[in-house]
Design an enzyme around this catalytic site. Structure first.
Site, PDB file in Angstrom:
ATOM      1  CE  LYS A 139      -4.396   1.072   0.164  1.00  0.00           C
ATOM      2  NZ  LYS A 139      -5.566   0.265  -0.256  1.00  0.00           N
ATOM      3  CG  ASP A 179      -7.297   3.311  -0.921  1.00  0.00           C
ATOM      4  OD1 ASP A 179      -7.716   2.141  -0.861  1.00  0.00           O
ATOM      5  OD2 ASP A 179      -7.443   4.114   0.037  1.00  0.00           O
TER       6      ASP A 179
HETATM    7  P1  NDP Z   1     -12.866   7.828  -2.950  1.00  0.00           P
HETATM    8  O1  NDP Z   1     -11.808   8.827  -2.743  1.00  0.00           O
HETATM    9  O2  NDP Z   1     -13.379   7.577  -4.321  1.00  0.00           O
HETATM   10  O3  NDP Z   1     -14.123   8.139  -2.027  1.00  0.00           O
HETATM   11  C1  NDP Z   1     -14.005   8.216  -0.653  1.00  0.00           C
HETATM   12  C2  NDP Z   1     -15.356   8.609  -0.074  1.00  0.00           C
HETATM   13  O4  NDP Z   1     -15.286   8.490   1.334  1.00  0.00           O
HETATM   14  C3  NDP Z   1     -15.734  10.043  -0.369  1.00  0.00           C
HETATM   15  O5  NDP Z   1     -17.117  10.157  -0.412  1.00  0.00           O
HETATM   16  C4  NDP Z   1     -15.164  10.784   0.820  1.00  0.00           C
HETATM   17  O6  NDP Z   1     -15.788  12.015   1.079  1.00  0.00           O
HETATM   18  C5  NDP Z   1     -15.435   9.786   1.936  1.00  0.00           C
HETATM   19  N1  NDP Z   1     -14.427   9.925   2.999  1.00  0.00           N
HETATM   20  C6  NDP Z   1     -13.085   9.814   2.884  1.00  0.00           C
HETATM   21  N2  NDP Z   1     -12.481  10.025   4.047  1.00  0.00           N
HETATM   22  C7  NDP Z   1     -13.448  10.267   4.912  1.00  0.00           C
HETATM   23  C8  NDP Z   1     -13.466  10.568   6.280  1.00  0.00           C
HETATM   24  N3  NDP Z   1     -12.316  10.664   6.994  1.00  0.00           N
HETATM   25  N4  NDP Z   1     -14.664  10.735   6.881  1.00  0.00           N
HETATM   26  C9  NDP Z   1     -15.812  10.635   6.161  1.00  0.00           C
HETATM   27  N5  NDP Z   1     -15.858  10.358   4.855  1.00  0.00           N
HETATM   28  C10 NDP Z   1     -14.698  10.185   4.250  1.00  0.00           C
HETATM   29  O7  NDP Z   1     -12.280   6.467  -2.326  1.00  0.00           O
HETATM   30  P2  NDP Z   1     -12.722   4.967  -2.590  1.00  0.00           P
HETATM   31  O8  NDP Z   1     -14.175   4.884  -2.842  1.00  0.00           O
HETATM   32  O9  NDP Z   1     -11.774   4.400  -3.582  1.00  0.00           O
HETATM   33  O10 NDP Z   1     -12.366   4.287  -1.194  1.00  0.00           O
HETATM   34  C11 NDP Z   1     -13.324   4.192  -0.133  1.00  0.00           C
HETATM   35  C12 NDP Z   1     -12.893   3.075   0.806  1.00  0.00           C
HETATM   36  O11 NDP Z   1     -12.840   1.831   0.092  1.00  0.00           O
HETATM   37  C13 NDP Z   1     -11.513   3.224   1.449  1.00  0.00           C
HETATM   38  O12 NDP Z   1     -11.537   2.638   2.724  1.00  0.00           O
HETATM   39  C14 NDP Z   1     -10.625   2.380   0.529  1.00  0.00           C
HETATM   40  O13 NDP Z   1      -9.455   1.960   1.173  1.00  0.00           O
HETATM   41  C15 NDP Z   1     -11.568   1.218   0.245  1.00  0.00           C
HETATM   42  N6  NDP Z   1     -11.283   0.419  -0.933  1.00  0.00           N
HETATM   43  C16 NDP Z   1     -11.130   0.980  -2.162  1.00  0.00           C
HETATM   44  C17 NDP Z   1     -10.919   0.178  -3.268  1.00  0.00           C
HETATM   45  C18 NDP Z   1     -10.848   0.736  -4.651  1.00  0.00           C
HETATM   46  O14 NDP Z   1     -10.770  -0.052  -5.596  1.00  0.00           O
HETATM   47  N7  NDP Z   1     -10.896   2.038  -4.850  1.00  0.00           N
HETATM   48  C19 NDP Z   1     -10.762  -1.278  -3.149  1.00  0.00           C
HETATM   49  C20 NDP Z   1     -11.022  -1.787  -1.812  1.00  0.00           C
HETATM   50  C21 NDP Z   1     -11.248  -0.949  -0.765  1.00  0.00           C
HETATM   51  P3  NDP Z   1     -15.133  13.394   0.529  1.00  0.00           P
HETATM   52  O15 NDP Z   1     -15.438  13.423  -0.928  1.00  0.00           O
HETATM   53  O16 NDP Z   1     -15.817  14.450   1.314  1.00  0.00           O
HETATM   54  O17 NDP Z   1     -13.669  13.310   0.831  1.00  0.00           O
HETATM   55  O1  2IT Z   2      -7.862  -1.607  -0.829  1.00  0.00           O
HETATM   56  C1  2IT Z   2      -7.779  -2.105  -1.970  1.00  0.00           C
HETATM   57  O2  2IT Z   2      -7.921  -3.318  -2.171  1.00  0.00           O
HETATM   58  C2  2IT Z   2      -7.526  -1.192  -3.097  1.00  0.00           C
HETATM   59  N1  2IT Z   2      -7.439   0.011  -2.882  1.00  0.00           N
HETATM   60  C3  2IT Z   2      -7.357  -1.743  -4.480  1.00  0.00           C
HETATM   61  C4  2IT Z   2      -5.982  -2.298  -4.677  1.00  0.00           C
HETATM   62  C5  2IT Z   2      -5.652  -2.707  -6.091  1.00  0.00           C
HETATM   63  O3  2IT Z   2      -4.472  -3.026  -6.291  1.00  0.00           O
HETATM   64  O4  2IT Z   2      -6.517  -2.734  -6.965  1.00  0.00           O
END
Ligand code: NDP
Ligand code: 2IT
Length: 459
Positions: A139, A179
């Site tokens: 990560k 992420d």
């Molecule tokens: P994005 O940046 O696309 O979206 C994040 C969302 O969460 C936004 O709506 C943001 O609001 C909100 N957010 C972020 N930080 C906070 C906080 N401290 N308090 C409240 N709301 C918050 O990220 P992702 O959708 O990619 O990721 C979301 C989660 O999913 C994370 O935990 C990530 O690690 C996990 N994840 C992501 C993967 C991926 O493929 N992208 C894969 C597996 C897990 P705002 O716009 O106001 O910042």
């Molecule tokens: O938390 C996760 O699994 C991710 N942000 C995606 C990682 C990846 O390599 O696609």
């Protein structure tokens, strides 16, 4: 000694081992609360594994699996639009490579620190193992805050970050993706910078690329869709489905948006979602296309939703989203966003299932509350593994220099999610905790990596 004595001996040896390694971990990482939380959950699940298979103790697997192979920290200097020099901190945690090249996302968020990077990379070990694909775990990220930055500032920062990162990554060594705060735009800047520096075109060095430039179709949707597929399998245990359920999904980013989209396709009504500023409640059902328009394209706040739908409500406290009554809750924003109080609210309102789309969104106390109440609980490592699974498919397509259709990718994603579900179910049952998907995911993921670590020898 009787058989009972031997079993008892193995059990207390396993408990002592887990206790000692955890105490040592606390001493060595005293301030890393998120990392200690993630390891604590794993340790609690693994006692029956060490009691049954003492050779993992002799191979020091727990000591080894909790120490990253490498942590790289670097300075990221860049110039803002006013010509002022800014400095951020960059990280890449290369945690475990026993199953393949390091694989995991990059996060840009002001809260990023070494504890958050380590917890995320640690979780990735087990998640990536569960996918059944040949990927290790890593990560990375930075404490850079993209909010309020211009498009050009984001490009300059991301290029500077990639210049340093490029020394440590490669299609067969370490393959980053997105992420929080990192989507296909940032991946594009990093990929471009990497290729510029290397003087070639190494398609498989990043995943989550734009599908027009080497990315996999279906990657954008994969995490959210996968979370819903996992929950769909759990619901079958109670002979239920998403149809006619009321769903609450926190966040409005990549994972959240596509979790909402798939839940709606399966017949659910999503009534609330959020961003870090607050949440919206729309009793008529959230319009996901509008959420995409606001957050994915226009970079606006979720509060703007009520300008189009004045009958919807906006509340400026994102953590209060869990007070909205629902059948299924999908926390898809960030770590520790759902605590014990929120869990009890959801339980009191009759929640049936939780699917963790985000990484570690529920506190340990919240998880315990759900499990004690018999709520179906899909833990992050299993439920959100669809994103990295399709990333691994992107690596395969890049190697073969071809691209699968979105239907092919979605079919493969569905198969992977069902297989992860089955692994969790079977492992939980085999180790005496039927229906406990937290233990199932931790054990099934652990066994795969631990066996590789034993086979690869101690070094
Ligand atoms: P994005 O940046 O696309 O979206 C994040 C969302 O969460 C936004 O709506 C943001 O609001 C909100 N957010 C972020 N930080 C906070 C906080 N401290 N308090 C409240 N709301 C918050 O990220 P992702 O959708 O990619 O990721 C979301 C989660 O999913 C994370 O935990 C990530 O690690 C996990 N994840 C992501 C993967 C991926 O493929 N992208 C894969 C597996 C897990 P705002 O716009 O106001 O910042
Ligand atoms: O938390 C996760 O699994 C991710 N942000 C995606 C990682 C990846 O390599 O696609």
């Amino acid at each position: 000694m009787t058989r009972m004595d031997v079993l008892q001996n193995n059990k207390s040896r396993a408990n002592d081992y887990v206790h000692e390694v955890y105490e040592q971990l606390k001493r060595r990482n005293p301030a890393e609360t998120e990392f200690l939380q993630a390891t604590r959950e794993i340790f609690d699940s693994l006692r029956p594994v060490f009691a049954k298979y003492p050779h993992y103790i002799e191979n020091g697997i727990l000591e080894r699996i909790t120490e990253p192979e490498r942590i790289i920290t670097f300075r990221v200097a860049w110039e803002d639009d006013q010509g002022r020099v800014r400095v951020n901190r960059g990280f890449r945690v290369q945690f475990n490579s026993d199953l393949g090249p390091y694989k995991g996302g990059i996060r840009f968020h002001p809260s990023v620190n070494s504890s958050i990077m380590k917890f995320l990379a640690f979780e990735q070990i087990f998640k990536n193992a569960l996918t059944g694909q040949p990927i290790g775990a890593g990560k990375g990220g930075s404490d850079f805050d993209p909010k309020g930055k211009s498009e050009r500032e984001i490009m300059r920062f991301t290029q500077s970050f990639a210049t340093e990162l490029s020394k440590y990554i490669g299609p067969d060594t370490d393959v980053p993706a997105g992420d929080i705060g990192v989507g296909k735009r940032e991946i594009g800047y990093m990929f471009g910078q990497y290729n510029r520096l290397k003087g070639g075109y190494e398609a498989g060095v990043f995943t989550g690329k734009d599908p027009n430039h080497g990315g996999s179709l279906g990657r954008k949707e994969a995490t959210g869709y996968g979370t819903v597929y996992f929950v769909e399998e759990m619901l079958k245990l109670k002979e239920l489905s998403f149809k006619d359920t009321k769903v609450v999904v926190s966040g409005s980013g990549n994972v959240s948006t596509y979790a909402m989209e798939k839940a709606i396709q399966l017949g659910a009504k999503v009534v609330a979602c959020s961003d870090s500023g607050g949440y919206i409640f729309d009793r008529n059902g959230i319009d996901v296309e509008l959420v995409k328009q606001l957050k994915e394209i226009e970079n606006k706040r979720i509060s703007d939703y009520v300008k189009t739908y004045p009958e919807a409500e906006y509340h400026d406290d994102c953590s209060a989203i869990w007070s909205v009554a629902c059948d299924i809750a999908l926390p898809c924003a960030t770590q520790n966003e759902l605590d014990e109080i929120a869990a009890h609210l959801l339980i009191a309102n009759g929640v049936i299932a939780i699917g963790e789309g985000a990484n570690m969104p529920c506190t340990l106390e919240a998880m315990a509350a759900f499990q004690e109440s018999g709520v179906l609980f899909g833990p992050a490592k299993a439920a959100n593994a669809g994103g990295v699974a399709v990333s691994a498919m992107e690596m395969s397509q890049n190697s073969m220099r071809l691209s699968w259709t979105v239907e092919e990718v979605d079919e493969k994603l569905h198969t992977v999610m069902r297989s992860i579900y089955k692994s969790c179910l079977d492992a939980a049952e085999q180790f005496g905790h039927p229906g406990n998907f937290v233990m199932g995911a931790n054990i099934a993921g652990f066994l795969k990596v631990a066996d590789a670590m034993v086979a690869h020898g101690i070094s």
